[in-house]
Design a protein around this motif. Structure first.
Motif, mmCIF file in Angstrom:
data_model
loop_
_atom_site.group_PDB
_atom_site.id
_atom_site.type_symbol
_atom_site.label_atom_id
_atom_site.label_comp_id
_atom_site.label_asym_id
_atom_site.label_seq_id
_atom_site.Cartn_x
_atom_site.Cartn_y
_atom_site.Cartn_z
ATOM 1 N N SER A 19 0.743 -1.350 -0.017
ATOM 2 C CA SER A 19 0.011 -0.010 -0.014
ATOM 3 C C SER A 19 0.839 1.248 0.162
ATOM 4 N N THR A 20 2.051 1.406 0.667
ATOM 5 C CA THR A 20 2.842 2.399 0.768
ATOM 6 C C THR A 20 3.528 2.514 -0.636
ATOM 7 N N TRP A 21 3.698 1.350 -1.093
ATOM 8 C CA TRP A 21 4.392 1.598 -2.542
ATOM 9 C C TRP A 21 3.453 2.325 -3.567
ATOM 10 N N MET A 22 2.284 1.959 -3.440
ATOM 11 C CA MET A 22 1.203 2.339 -4.256
ATOM 12 C C MET A 22 1.187 3.709 -4.322
ATOM 13 N N PRO A 79 16.542 -3.739 -1.890
ATOM 14 C CA PRO A 79 15.810 -4.393 -0.749
ATOM 15 C C PRO A 79 14.321 -4.182 -0.303
ATOM 16 N N LEU A 80 14.037 -2.979 -0.448
ATOM 17 C CA LEU A 80 12.626 -2.430 -0.384
ATOM 18 C C LEU A 80 11.697 -3.304 -1.317
ATOM 19 N N ALA A 81 12.132 -3.351 -2.289
ATOM 20 C CA ALA A 81 11.005 -4.280 -3.640
ATOM 21 C C ALA A 81 10.939 -5.484 -2.947
ATOM 22 N N ALA A 82 12.314 -6.237 -2.569
ATOM 23 C CA ALA A 82 12.224 -7.504 -2.208
ATOM 24 C C ALA A 82 11.310 -7.868 -0.846
ATOM 25 N N GLN A 83 11.616 -6.863 -0.037
ATOM 26 C CA GLN A 83 10.761 -7.024 1.486
ATOM 27 C C GLN A 83 9.182 -6.806 0.789
ATOM 28 N N THR A 84 8.991 -5.847 0.069
ATOM 29 C CA THR A 84 7.392 -5.827 -0.221
ATOM 30 C C THR A 84 6.977 -6.997 -0.881
ATOM 31 N N LEU A 85 7.641 -7.588 -1.775
ATOM 32 C CA LEU A 85 7.053 -8.823 -2.443
ATOM 33 C C LEU A 85 7.231 -9.962 -1.635
ATOM 34 N N GLY A 86 7.787 -10.027 -0.588
ATOM 35 C CA GLY A 86 8.032 -11.189 0.170
ATOM 36 C C GLY A 86 8.853 -12.146 0.023
#
Length: 251
Positions: A19-22, A79-86
């Protein structure tokens, strides 16, 4: 994507971070957000086609990356993308799962399928819902009645078949469609972004269109082409959450 090897990737994106990414990327389209996240994490090796099911079941994608290549990509990912995607082992969902997917299928094998598609046709310079296009050809509101499910079934058959007068693509002629149901339908506005020119950023524009889930049974008629079809996906917008064939036993 090569059909020589295929793997099924499963992750459970972090809903709060998603949600934060969007919000940060000014998109209300989940497919656009996941497209951006996969590109941020994997670059040109981003898995596709993919399908986001829901918060509980997560995201599925086909990829040619084996376990070692996937681990390398995840280690080098944003890192943030990897964490967001799980994807990250330190994420709330404990990392991803990857398993080999069959690339050798018996001739005449019957399978159940489900696929999320955007069934559109070209009308002038724009995409148009295949159903609305068929209604217009039938004479509009005053013409013969048109069945949406029948139109989408024909659209799917045409996308899976060898096209007369055109070069045969590796994935065409892979299956015979035995039956199909329109399991779900909605209309929505999808965000698509232009390729950046020079130092400019990608500009987004919204496209309204159909969002349909089709399910049914198919028969494998060309095993090699079927492997290519799975790796490629069905229809357009395959990098945005459409076109991934999910398979199950025919019964």
């Amino acid at each position: 994507m090569s059909a020589a090897s295929l793997y099924l990737l499963h992750t459970q994106p972090d809903q709060r971070l998603l949600s934060t990414w969007m919000v940060r990327h000014r998109t209300g389209d989940l497919g656009d957000a996941l497209h951006g996240l996969l590109r941020a994490a994997f670059g040109a090796q981003a898995p596709q086609p993919f399908r986001y099911l829901d918060e509980r079941r997560g995201l599925l994608a086909y990829t040619h990356l084996d376990a070692q290549a996937m681990a390398t990509q995840v280690a080098l990912a944003d890192p943030l993308a990897a964490q967001t995607l799980g994807l990250a082992a330190c994420s709330n969902h404990g990392g991803y799962r990857l398993r080999p997917f069959p690339t050798q299928w018996p001739q005449d094998k019957e399978l159940g399928f489900e696929v999320r598609v955007r069934p559109t046709v070209r009308s002038g310079q724009k995409e148009q819902d295949a159903f609305l296009h068929a209604v217009a050809l039938a004479g509009g509101a005053d013409g013969a009645p048109v069945d949406r499910q029948a139109v989408y079934a024909q659209w799917l058959r045409e996308h899976l078949a060898v096209r007369e007068g055109a070069p045969r693509q590796p994935w065409q002629g892979a299956v015979q469609l035995l039956d199909m149901q329109l399991s779900a339908f909605a209309r929505n506005r999808a965000m698509r972004r232009t390729q950046p020119a020079g130092d400019s950023t990608r500009k987004g524009h919204a496209i309204e269109g159909p969002d349909a889930i089709l399910s049914g049974r198919l028969r494998v008629t060309d095993p090699t082409a079927f492997s290519h079809l799975l790796a490629r996906g069905v229809g357009r917008h395959r990098a945005y959450g459409f076109g991934m064939l999910l398979l199950q036993r025919a019964d």
